[in-house]
Write an enzyme that holds these catalytic residues in place. Structure first.
Site, PDB file in Angstrom:
ATOM      1  N   ASP A 195       5.071  10.189   2.169  1.00  0.00           N
ATOM      2  CA  ASP A 195       5.563   9.794   1.049  1.00  0.00           C
ATOM      3  C   ASP A 195       5.268  11.355   0.296  1.00  0.00           C
ATOM      4  OD1 ASP A 195       2.672   9.772   0.737  1.00  0.00           O
ATOM      5  OD2 ASP A 195       2.355   7.847   0.053  1.00  0.00           O
ATOM      6  N   ASN A 198      -4.993  -0.714  -5.016  1.00  0.00           N
ATOM      7  CA  ASN A 198      -4.223  -2.000  -5.241  1.00  0.00           C
ATOM      8  C   ASN A 198      -3.554  -2.525  -3.969  1.00  0.00           C
ATOM      9  OD1 ASN A 198      -2.057  -0.033  -4.711  1.00  0.00           O
ATOM     10  ND2 ASN A 198      -1.122  -0.206  -6.519  1.00  0.00           N
ATOM     11  N   HIS A 206      -1.684  -0.539  -1.943  1.00  0.00           N
ATOM     12  CA  HIS A 206      -0.562  -0.050  -1.433  1.00  0.00           C
ATOM     13  C   HIS A 206      -0.659   0.588  -0.061  1.00  0.00           C
ATOM     14  CE1 HIS A 206      -1.186   4.016  -4.025  1.00  0.00           C
ATOM     15  NE2 HIS A 206      -1.856   4.208  -2.662  1.00  0.00           N
ATOM     16  N   GLU A 212       4.220   0.012  -3.384  1.00  0.00           N
ATOM     17  CA  GLU A 212       3.380  -0.575  -4.522  1.00  0.00           C
ATOM     18  C   GLU A 212       3.591  -2.320  -4.459  1.00  0.00           C
ATOM     19  OE1 GLU A 212       1.263   1.075  -5.644  1.00  0.00           O
ATOM     20  OE2 GLU A 212       2.089   3.084  -6.565  1.00  0.00           O
TER      21      GLU A 212
HETATM   22  C1  F6R Z   1      -0.839   9.158   0.714  1.00  0.00           C
HETATM   23  C2  F6R Z   1      -0.562   7.496   0.622  1.00  0.00           C
HETATM   24  C3  F6R Z   1      -1.412   6.810  -0.236  1.00  0.00           C
HETATM   25  C4  F6R Z   1      -2.961   7.130  -0.049  1.00  0.00           C
HETATM   26  C5  F6R Z   1      -3.605   6.057  -0.912  1.00  0.00           C
HETATM   27  C6  F6R Z   1      -5.234   6.175  -0.831  1.00  0.00           C
HETATM   28  O1  F6R Z   1       0.015   9.636   1.430  1.00  0.00           O
HETATM   29  O2  F6R Z   1       0.558   7.152   1.178  1.00  0.00           O
HETATM   30  O3  F6R Z   1      -1.114   5.216   0.274  1.00  0.00           O
HETATM   31  O4  F6R Z   1      -3.279   6.685   1.381  1.00  0.00           O
HETATM   32  O5  F6R Z   1      -3.296   5.983  -2.070  1.00  0.00           O
HETATM   33  O6  F6R Z   1      -5.327   7.455  -1.273  1.00  0.00           O
HETATM   34  P1  F6R Z   1      -6.878   8.099  -1.457  1.00  0.00           P
HETATM   35  O7  F6R Z   1      -7.242   8.483   0.211  1.00  0.00           O
HETATM   36  O8  F6R Z   1      -6.864   9.372  -2.055  1.00  0.00           O
HETATM   37  O9  F6R Z   1      -7.854   7.138  -1.792  1.00  0.00           O
END
Ligand code: F6R
Length: 266
Positions: free
Chosen positions: A83, A154, A156, A161
């Site tokens: 992303d 959450n 995702h 989301e």
């Molecule tokens: C990042 C991504 C997100 C993260 C998720 C966890 O490329 O796609 O889904 O993996 O938000 O983020 P952290 O590791 O910062 O807790």
């Protein structure tokens, strides 16, 4: 090689619980390095799907260390990141392009035309079209050998989301522009110097794109992820918890978690 203190099978997936995130990240780096070696041996290349965020930082450090020790080359590798914020310039320190340069791309022999990140600079009217191209690029590259994932508080995955879509609709989601969930914006506020400075939109690989990978490695650490881990592995498949959609391809998914993130599944 780091060993889990507990291994279990949930929702058809292998779940390995480590005594610390450090050990889990060592295991993840080992697994990625092994995937690269095997794929390169079999078909002279390896295709990786990569994640950003705090969770995989030590994994990239481990890969860079292996590269510096002369044990691992990225020359035959291509990468596709999950992303990018939208709109977002590549040189912005908060862009996922900058993150990847800082943690991996800038330290290994990965060719610049093989390190792919969704383009946060395309005009809004073409963002959907541009994002959809990503799925064609991955398919033309032979598909992802391994997709690395983190999970949001959450639930995702990527920036897919929680939604009210049916499971069938969610499983078919392609790479596309999305609105960020308030929880995601809140979690990114620290990096951007305030929630109001976090872009409201992003580009993300779709659920269908992620699930098409030949293997999927999910990392989750700390107590803040316990609910998302339990919802993904113990709950029903639902688009309200995008991580639970990984159950559709359970046997090719491995979860590497620490004790805190595993609190509600043990
Ligand atoms: C990042 C991504 C997100 C993260 C998720 C966890 O490329 O796609 O889904 O993996 O938000 O983020 P952290 O590791 O910062 O807790």
């Amino acid at each position: 090689m780091a060993k889990p203190f507990r291994s279990l099978e949930l929702a058809g997936s292998s779940v390995k619980v480590y005594s610390s995130a450090t050990h889990a990240c060592e295991a993840a780096a080992d697994r990625i390095a092994k995937t690269i070696r095997i794929c390169v041996e079999i078909r002279s290349k390896a295709v990786l799907g990569l994640a950003t965020g705090a969770t995989p930082e030590p994994v990239y450090a481990g890969l860079v260390e292996r590269h510096r020790a002369g044990e691992l080359s990225f020359a035959p590798v291509s990468t596709y990141n999950l992303d990018e914020y939208y709109p977002m310039g590549p040189l912005d320190p908060n862009s996922y392009r900058s993150y990847m340069e800082r943690h991996l791309f800038g330290h290994v022999d990965l060719a610049p035309d093989r390190a792919h990140i969704l383009d946060g600079t395309v005009p809004a009217a073409f963002a959907a079209q541009s994002a959809a191209q990503f799925d064609h690029w991955i398919a033309a590259d032979g598909g992802l050998d391994l997709q690395l994932l983190g999970v949001g508080r959450n639930g995702h995955i990527g920036f897919n989301e929680p939604t009210d879509l049916s499971v069938a609709e969610a499983l078919a989601l392609p790479t596309r522009p999305v609105d960020l969930h308030p929880t995601t914006t809140e979690d990114a506020a620290g990096d951007f110097g305030g929630a109001d400075r976090v872009p409201r939109r992003a580009l993300t690989m779709g659920i269908a794109s992620i699930l098409a990978a030949r293997s999927i490695l999910v990392l989750a650490f700390g107590p803040r992820k316990a609910e998302a881990v339990a919802g993904s592995l113990r709950g029903p498949m639902t688009a309200r918890v995008p991580g639970s959609l990984l159950q559709a391809v359970g046997p090719k998914v491995t979860w590497l978690v620490d004790r805190e993130a595993a609190a509600e599944i043990l």
